[in-house]
Scaffold this active site. Structure first.
Site, short mmCIF file in Angstrom:
data_model
loop_
_atom_site.label_atom_id
_atom_site.label_comp_id
_atom_site.label_asym_id
_atom_site.label_seq_id
_atom_site.Cartn_x
_atom_site.Cartn_y
_atom_site.Cartn_z
N GLU A 170 69.86 85.59 4.05
CA GLU A 170 69.41 84.50 3.16
C GLU A 170 67.96 84.71 2.74
O GLU A 170 67.06 84.82 3.58
CB GLU A 170 69.59 83.14 3.86
CG GLU A 170 69.37 81.98 2.92
CD GLU A 170 69.70 80.63 3.56
OE1 GLU A 170 70.64 80.56 4.37
OE2 GLU A 170 69.01 79.65 3.23
N LYS A 217 71.42 73.25 10.56
CA LYS A 217 71.75 74.55 9.96
C LYS A 217 70.46 75.31 9.63
O LYS A 217 70.34 76.51 9.85
CB LYS A 217 72.60 74.34 8.69
CG LYS A 217 73.13 75.60 8.06
CD LYS A 217 72.16 76.28 7.11
CE LYS A 217 72.78 77.51 6.48
NZ LYS A 217 71.84 78.28 5.66
N ASP A 249 74.67 87.13 21.34
CA ASP A 249 75.93 86.62 20.81
C ASP A 249 75.66 85.32 20.05
O ASP A 249 75.55 84.25 20.64
CB ASP A 249 76.87 86.38 22.00
CG ASP A 249 78.23 85.89 21.58
OD1 ASP A 249 78.39 85.42 20.45
OD2 ASP A 249 79.15 85.96 22.43
N HIS A 251 63.03 78.47 -2.67
CA HIS A 251 64.31 79.12 -2.48
C HIS A 251 64.63 80.04 -3.65
O HIS A 251 64.99 81.20 -3.48
CB HIS A 251 65.37 78.02 -2.38
CG HIS A 251 66.57 78.39 -1.60
ND1 HIS A 251 66.56 78.46 -0.24
CD2 HIS A 251 67.81 78.73 -2.00
CE1 HIS A 251 67.76 78.82 0.18
NE2 HIS A 251 68.53 79.00 -0.89
C1 MEV Z 1 69.18 76.26 3.82
O1 MEV Z 1 69.69 77.44 4.35
C2 MEV Z 1 68.64 75.37 4.91
C3 MEV Z 1 68.16 73.99 4.49
O2 MEV Z 1 69.20 73.31 3.78
C4 MEV Z 1 67.80 73.26 5.74
C5 MEV Z 1 67.48 71.78 5.55
O3 MEV Z 1 67.99 71.17 4.60
O4 MEV Z 1 66.74 71.26 6.41
C6 MEV Z 1 67.00 74.10 3.55
#
Ligand code: MEV
Length: 439
Positions: free
Chosen positions: A85, A280, A296, A393
């Site tokens: 990513e 995430k 792992d 991003h």
């Molecule tokens: C993207 O990989 C992760 C985010 O969505 C985490 C978040 O929203 O805190 C930017």
């Protein structure tokens, strides 16, 4: 209709490729070419990778990047991260730099307990089983000694074995609930070997008990396996600074930023839809280091998310508060990691990643990984509550879009410059690219 194949694993690599290309792709020569381009010209290295799994056709690359400037407990780390990513390494590096100027990260290990269970059925009198367990427990430990003696010499081994009555969940269901300290090893093989030995001892010793009925003598072992839920293999990482030091951005007052960050964490604590995405983002950092160090990541993922829902509600792994004019931000996360055994000696890049991290113990690696997760969450929340996530991003994603469209090096340079000040949405990049080409 494609016919099933017998004995696929016995075919040579070339035969496997021929078969998959002929049966499952439209263009076998192109398929073969793609697979072969990823072969390593160093035959020994290729053989090593071929033998990690069965039916290997080729290698699957992920970028290995470095996030430098992580000050953790006074030591400066450059953290290797394996991830696809675009924005993750950039975000980690930015957060590391930010906290470098504010005292860095503090981390500590709260526990290292690993868990495994022998699940079995006992059809009879629980009281008699409990009596038997008291006498068989030393035998369980003694019979496993050939497996545990080296680990014990180094200070690890079996910590305890407890009989658990789960008949309230399922008729006749009991467990040997076993705890271990596996030191610098992740310990999966060690734990599973011990458990399978416990199961053998349990069955054979039960047969000899004179106060058991025939049914009671017949202990039925269902399975023996470690648990990836490790709530007591826990690490904590935190950052803090005076409120006034929180921000570099003149567009927002530091107190305001702190309040927004705390609120964002509070939302992730109460709202599961947000908590999953929040966590995430944390796992973007955690998994990248876990992968780079040959650990792992599936085990870590499963354990972390189970931990995030331990109260019955899925919630945030991080916490934030404003107290005594300070902003505090921390994470507590279960991480069963190893820095010896497994891939650590076998995979040259894993070995290198561990060398770059100054050959950490498992406990040190737990701290580094927790910090990577916290840094990632800090970077994500800071963007989310200020500019929004897309600015940074898409800046990182810009190169992917340009590569997809086949931009030349000079076109890339011009368009990267162009999008320094404009938000690089997908359509804006496509438009700008065509404008430049058609010019
Ligand atoms: C993207 O990989 C992760 C985010 O969505 C985490 C978040 O929203 O805190 C930017």
């Amino acid at each position: 209709m494609i016919a099933p194949i017998e004995g696929f694993s016995k075919l040579t690599k070339a035969e496997k490729i021929d078969w998959i290309a002929a049966n499952y792709t439209d263009n076998p020569p192109v398929t073969k070419n793609i697979l072969q381009r990823y072969w390593n010209s160093d035959n020994q290295l290729q053989k090593l990778h071929d033998e990690f799994i069965e039916n290997t056709l080729t290698n699957y690359y992920l970028p290995l990047g470095i996030a430098p400037n992580f000050l953790i407990n006074g030591n400066l780390y450059a953290i290797p991260m394996a991830i696809e990513e675009s924005s993750v390494v950039a975000a980690a590096s930015k957060a590391a730099k930010f906290w470098l100027d504010r005292g860095g990260f503090k981390a500590s290990v709260l526990g290292t307990e690993k868990i495994g269970q022998v699940h079995f059925m006992f059809r009879g009198d629980t009281k008699k089983l409990e009596k038997f367990f008291v006498t068989v427990k030393p035998q369980l430990i003694a019979d496993a000694r050939p497996i545990t003696k080296n680990m014990e010499k180094r200070g690890g081994g079996i910590r305890d074995i407890v009989l658990r009555n789960r008949t309230d969940q399922m008729a006749d269901y009991y467990q040997l609930h076993c705890t271990f300290d596996t030191l610098d090893a992740m310990g999966a093989n060690f734990i599973n070997s011990c458990l399978e030995q416990f199961a053998r001892t349990l069955k054979t010793e039960a047969l000899k008990v004179d106060y058991f009925s025939e049914a009671e003598k017949n202990v039925e072992v269902v399975m023996s396996i470690l648990s990836n839920y490790v709530p007591n293999c826990l690490v904590r990482a935190e950052v803090s600074c005076p409120l006034a030091d929180l921000n570099e951005d003149p567009a927002i007052a530091p107190e305001e930023l702190a309040r927004k960050m705390v609120r964002a964490v509070a939302i992730a604590k109460t709202e599961p839809y947000r908590a999953v995405t929040h966590n995430k983002g944390i796992m973007n950092g955690v998994d990248a280091v876990v992968l780079a160090t040959g650990n792992d990541f599936r085990a870590v993922e499963a354990g972390v998310h189970a931990y995030a829902s331990r109260s019955g509600n899925y919630t945030s792994l991080t916490h934030a508060e404003i107290k005594d004019d300070r902003f505090r931000f921390w994470i507590e996360i279960p991480l069963a990691l190893g820095t010896v055994g497994g891939l650590t000696k076998l995979h040259p890049l894993v070995k290198l990643a561990l060398d770059i991290l100054q050959r950490p113990s498992a406990q040190e690696l737990m701290q580094i990984v927790a910090v990577a997760g916290l840094a990632q969450n800090f970077a994500a929340l800071r963007s989310l509550v200020t500019t929004g996530i897309q600015q940074g991003h898409m800046k990182m994603h810009l190169l992917n879009i340009l590569n997809q469209m086949g931009a030349t090096a000079s076109e890339k340079a011009i368009l990267i410059d162009h999008f320094k000040n404009d938000t690089a949405t997908h359509s804006a990049v496509v438009d700008a690219f065509h404008k430049l080409r058609d010019h």
